[in-house]
Design an enzyme around this catalytic site. Structure first.
Site, PDB file in Angstrom:
ATOM      1  N   GLU A   1      44.275  46.787  36.157  1.00 41.34           N
ATOM      2  CA  GLU A   1      43.627  46.593  37.482  1.00 41.34           C
ATOM      3  C   GLU A   1      43.953  47.610  38.588  1.00 41.34           C
ATOM      4  O   GLU A   1      43.985  47.231  39.694  1.00 41.34           O
ATOM      5  CB  GLU A   1      44.028  45.163  37.818  1.00 41.34           C
ATOM      6  CG  GLU A   1      43.553  43.916  37.068  1.00 41.34           C
ATOM      7  CD  GLU A   1      43.624  42.522  37.655  1.00 41.34           C
ATOM      8  OE1 GLU A   1      42.807  42.259  38.123  1.00 41.34           O
ATOM      9  OE2 GLU A   1      44.832  42.039  37.486  1.00 41.34           O
TER      10      GLU A   1
ATOM     11  N   HIS B   1      42.639  33.651  40.396  1.00 38.36           N
ATOM     12  CA  HIS B   1      43.578  34.713  39.801  1.00 38.36           C
ATOM     13  C   HIS B   1      44.720  35.029  40.508  1.00 38.36           C
ATOM     14  O   HIS B   1      45.802  35.087  39.860  1.00 38.36           O
ATOM     15  CB  HIS B   1      42.534  36.001  39.999  1.00 38.36           C
ATOM     16  CG  HIS B   1      43.027  37.234  39.282  1.00 38.36           C
ATOM     17  ND1 HIS B   1      42.145  38.338  39.228  1.00 38.36           N
ATOM     18  CD2 HIS B   1      44.186  37.529  38.925  1.00 38.36           C
ATOM     19  CE1 HIS B   1      42.834  39.425  38.874  1.00 38.36           C
ATOM     20  NE2 HIS B   1      43.965  38.816  38.553  1.00 38.36           N
TER      21      HIS B   1
HETATM   22 ZN   LIG Z   1      45.522  40.174  38.204  1.00 36.93          ZN
END
Ligand SMILES: [Zn+2]
Length: 274
Positions: free
Chosen positions: A106, A195
């Site tokens: 990410e 998230h």
């Molecule tokens: Zn994450």
């Protein structure tokens, strides 16, 4: 053997003096880079100790000598990061010197925010647990405590379904990273539905403080909501006043005081600069 002439000696001496500022500024830049890496390692450990990150989440800082690069750990639980794990990335999140190390999937969150926000020098992406209900409901996260004025005027929510439909919630490419940076806009915190969040700051210490107090504020707001009565949040003037005080933070006050305490807790006695 030819003896150097007096004028040659004077020329060499002059050249030495001319090079001195460059040598000093080179040494200064190196010392600055070391200090930034030390803060970055401490930030990883602190945010783990404070329950903001667990095995997941990552912290980055813009390179102090090159605004087109950023520094972040190799893929590792933040509580285990050491200075040897810190890597350099360009603003397309390509590692400069990977040497076989595994990297965070990410990382595009960081590069896209650095591209969009020249004022931002440090970024956290976390799965900060207490913010999750605010990203998954229509109750906005708002500043309820003096230490969280940076949540004003609002905390936007990034909704992956709006950008890419129903899929993994991980921000794994530049397009998704840019969509998240767009939602963040000029704010300090954005929630990511289901998230976690992103938190940004003008330096590592401010960003760490904001990340910790985002989690604290979320906890207090949930407690206040459970009381079931009207809640009085900080208004924009109160929120701004708290932040201006932190901007003027002096040694031993505000961010400096809490940072020294967090460093000692996370890195051991005697590790904070006095
Ligand atoms: Zn994450």
């Amino acid at each position: 053997m030819m003896m150097p002439s007096r004028s040659h000696f004077a020329r060499t001496l002059l050249m030495g003096f001319a090079l001195l500022p460059a040598l000093i500024s080179g040494a200064h830049a190196e010392a600055n880079l070391d200090a930034v890496i030390q803060d970055l390692v401490a930030a990883n450990r602190i945010l783990y100790r404070q329950g903001v990150v667990d095995g997941f989440g990552h912290v980055s800082v813009r390179h102090p000598a090159n605004a087109e690069r950023y520094l972040m750990s190799a893929s590792l639980a933040p509580g285990r990061v050491t200075k040897e794990d810190i890597m350099e990335f360009d603003l397309d999140s390509r590692p400069i010197d990977q040497r076989g190390r595994s990297i965070y999937s990410e990382r595009f969150i960081h590069s896209e925010i650095y591209k969009a926000r020249p004022d931002v020098q440090a970024i956290l992406h976390s799965h900060s647990p207490t913010v999750i209900p605010f990203g998954a409901s229509n109750v906005p996260l708002k500043p309820i405590v003096n230490t969280a004025g940076f949540l004003s005027p609002e905390v936007p929510v990034f909704e992956m379904r709006r950008v890419a439909g129903s899929r993994s919630l991980l921000v794994t490419d530049a397009k998704l990273g840019k969509a998240l940076a767009d939602v963040l806009g000029n704010r300090t915190v954005a929630l990511m539905r289901g998230h976690g969040n992103v938190v940004v700051g003008p330096n590592i210490r401010r960003m760490v403080s904001r990340a910790i107090y985002t989690e604290v504020n979320a906890r207090l707001q949930l407690q206040a909501l459970a009381l079931g009565s009207q809640i009085i949040y900080l208004d924009e003037t109160e929120a701004r006043a708290g932040e201006e005080n932190r901007d003027k933070s002096e040694r031993g006050h505000s961010i400096d005081r809490t940072w020294q305490m967090w460093v000692e807790e996370a890195m051991g006695p005697g590790s904070a600069d006095r």
